[in-house]
Motif scaffolding. Sequence first.
Motif, PDB file in Angstrom:
ATOM      1  N   SER A 125       0.821  -1.210   0.000  1.00 46.57           N
ATOM      2  CA  SER A 125       0.000   0.000   0.000  1.00 46.57           C
ATOM      3  C   SER A 125       0.855   1.259   0.000  1.00 46.57           C
ATOM      4  N   SER A 126       2.098   1.142   0.442  1.00 46.52           N
ATOM      5  CA  SER A 126       2.989   2.304   0.470  1.00 46.52           C
ATOM      6  C   SER A 126       3.563   2.629  -0.901  1.00 46.52           C
TER       7      SER A 126
ATOM      8  N   PHE B  80      -7.952  -4.936  -0.375  1.00 45.50           N
ATOM      9  CA  PHE B  80      -6.975  -4.474   0.603  1.00 45.50           C
ATOM     10  C   PHE B  80      -6.744  -5.577   1.632  1.00 45.50           C
ATOM     11  N   LEU B  81      -5.500  -5.907   1.869  1.00 43.11           N
ATOM     12  CA  LEU B  81      -5.146  -6.924   2.855  1.00 43.11           C
ATOM     13  C   LEU B  81      -4.268  -6.297   3.929  1.00 43.11           C
ATOM     14  N   ALA B  82      -4.590  -6.557   5.182  1.00 40.46           N
ATOM     15  CA  ALA B  82      -3.770  -6.081   6.303  1.00 40.46           C
ATOM     16  C   ALA B  82      -3.444  -7.278   7.181  1.00 40.46           C
ATOM     17  N   ALA B  83      -2.193  -7.382   7.581  1.00 40.81           N
ATOM     18  CA  ALA B  83      -1.772  -8.535   8.360  1.00 40.81           C
ATOM     19  C   ALA B  83      -0.910  -8.097   9.525  1.00 40.81           C
ATOM     20  N   THR B  84      -1.030  -8.794  10.618  1.00 40.02           N
ATOM     21  CA  THR B  84      -0.140  -8.559  11.753  1.00 40.02           C
ATOM     22  C   THR B  84       1.105  -9.427  11.593  1.00 40.02           C
ATOM     23  N   THR B  85       2.071  -9.214  12.447  1.00 41.73           N
ATOM     24  CA  THR B  85       3.280 -10.026  12.394  1.00 41.73           C
ATOM     25  C   THR B  85       2.954 -11.467  12.771  1.00 41.73           C
ATOM     26  N   THR B  86       3.717 -12.398  12.240  1.00 42.13           N
ATOM     27  CA  THR B  86       3.443 -13.807  12.471  1.00 42.13           C
ATOM     28  C   THR B  86       3.902 -14.242  13.860  1.00 42.13           C
TER      29      THR B  86
ATOM     30  N   LYS C 161       1.188  -6.912  17.319  1.00 39.30           N
ATOM     31  CA  LYS C 161       1.309  -5.569  16.756  1.00 39.30           C
ATOM     32  C   LYS C 161       1.201  -5.596  15.246  1.00 39.30           C
ATOM     33  N   ALA C 162       0.506  -4.597  14.701  1.00 42.07           N
ATOM     34  CA  ALA C 162       0.419  -4.452  13.253  1.00 42.07           C
ATOM     35  C   ALA C 162       1.725  -3.868  12.729  1.00 42.07           C
ATOM     36  N   PRO C 163       2.024  -4.057  11.449  1.00 36.67           N
ATOM     37  CA  PRO C 163       3.232  -3.476  10.873  1.00 36.67           C
ATOM     38  C   PRO C 163       3.212  -1.952  10.970  1.00 36.67           C
ATOM     39  N   ARG C 164       4.400  -1.361  10.943  1.00 36.66           N
ATOM     40  CA  ARG C 164       4.508   0.095  11.059  1.00 36.66           C
ATOM     41  C   ARG C 164       3.765   0.820   9.942  1.00 36.66           C
ATOM     42  N   TRP C 165       3.825   0.273   8.722  1.00 32.61           N
ATOM     43  CA  TRP C 165       3.139   0.948   7.622  1.00 32.61           C
ATOM     44  C   TRP C 165       1.625   0.987   7.843  1.00 32.61           C
ATOM     45  N   GLU C 166       1.101  -0.036   8.572  1.00 31.52           N
ATOM     46  CA  GLU C 166      -0.339  -0.057   8.854  1.00 31.52           C
ATOM     47  C   GLU C 166      -0.698   1.057   9.840  1.00 31.52           C
ATOM     48  N   TYR C 167       0.108   1.210  10.898  1.00 34.49           N
ATOM     49  CA  TYR C 167      -0.098   2.320  11.821  1.00 34.49           C
ATOM     50  C   TYR C 167      -0.014   3.646  11.070  1.00 34.49           C
ATOM     51  N   ASN C 168       1.014   3.766  10.254  1.00 32.93           N
ATOM     52  CA  ASN C 168       1.249   4.997   9.494  1.00 32.93           C
ATOM     53  C   ASN C 168       0.037   5.368   8.654  1.00 32.93           C
TER      54      ASN C 168
ATOM     55  N   ILE D  18       5.064   9.910  10.704  1.00 35.15           N
ATOM     56  CA  ILE D  18       6.455   9.941  10.255  1.00 35.15           C
ATOM     57  C   ILE D  18       7.325   9.090  11.175  1.00 35.15           C
ATOM     58  N   ASP D  19       7.033   9.083  12.467  1.00 37.63           N
ATOM     59  CA  ASP D  19       7.789   8.246  13.395  1.00 37.63           C
ATOM     60  C   ASP D  19       7.693   6.771  13.006  1.00 37.63           C
ATOM     61  N   GLN D  20       6.541   6.363  12.467  1.00 38.67           N
ATOM     62  CA  GLN D  20       6.353   4.974  12.061  1.00 38.67           C
ATOM     63  C   GLN D  20       7.094   4.662  10.765  1.00 38.67           C
ATOM     64  N   VAL D  21       7.009   5.567   9.784  1.00 37.28           N
ATOM     65  CA  VAL D  21       7.670   5.363   8.485  1.00 37.28           C
ATOM     66  C   VAL D  21       8.363   6.680   8.104  1.00 37.28           C
ATOM     67  N   PRO D  22       9.621   6.854   8.506  1.00 38.12           N
ATOM     68  CA  PRO D  22      10.301   8.150   8.302  1.00 38.12           C
ATOM     69  C   PRO D  22      10.462   8.561   6.848  1.00 38.12           C
ATOM     70  N   ASN D  23      10.458   7.620   5.915  1.00 41.04           N
ATOM     71  CA  ASN D  23      10.652   7.967   4.506  1.00 41.04           C
ATOM     72  C   ASN D  23       9.336   8.089   3.741  1.00 41.04           C
ATOM     73  N   ASP D  24       8.235   8.276   4.452  1.00 40.62           N
ATOM     74  CA  ASP D  24       6.922   8.431   3.819  1.00 40.62           C
ATOM     75  C   ASP D  24       6.742   9.888   3.395  1.00 40.62           C
TER      76      ASP D  24
END
Length: 211
Positions: free
Chosen positions: A47-48, A67-73, A97-104, A142-148
């Motif tokens: 999605s990013s 759209f698919l969203a997944a948590t860590t395994t 916890k969900a991936p950082r991009w999902e929080y972002n 931005i804290d979750q994905v600094p290069n967004d």
Amino acid sequence: GGTFFEDQLRPMMMLQQQNNNNNGDDNHDDVSPLKPLGRGHAIAHFSSNRHSGAATVSGVRDILVIFLAATTTTTKEEEQLASDTTNGNNINLNKRKAPRWEYNARIKSTARTYCSKCCGDSDESSMEDQLICRIFHHRLAIDQVPNDGEAWHYLGMALLDYHNYLQQQQRVADAIQSENNSGHVLEIAVSCLEEATKHTPCDGRLYNNLG
């Protein structure tokens, strides 16, 4: 039809910039949009990955988006630790916890709506609270994905709205201090938009807002 991805356009823009610096021509290879191979096929991407649909010149284009969203395994070691109650472990595997991009993505998409509902809109002070709330939200993204680049873009626009608010307050109250703060906010807003251009160089909206 088809879909363009920003990663396809980045090399073209870099070449264009080099040609402009060297006073050269602007010839470059055309970039073709990506398309599924045929019926029963699809294009999958994070999605990013910024993308845009190519123009449909004839016929009708039906688009099915999933759209698919997944948590860590969960590892086997974690499952074993969670099931072992003899050593005092307190691991809840349902709260992964969900991936950082999902929080972002969720922070960015809900910032304006959440801040409007949370801070209210009854008076001027609540308007300032809304703006500050939006600024904090995009800073958290931005804290979750600094290069967004999109998050930097949204942060810059929230700061620009806050600058305009301070300018309005300064005109009403003629408060010199507000004018000084507004100038600093504007500088930060511009720096955020310039940072966004480093990460999303193909976004026309960004350059329009920066201008």
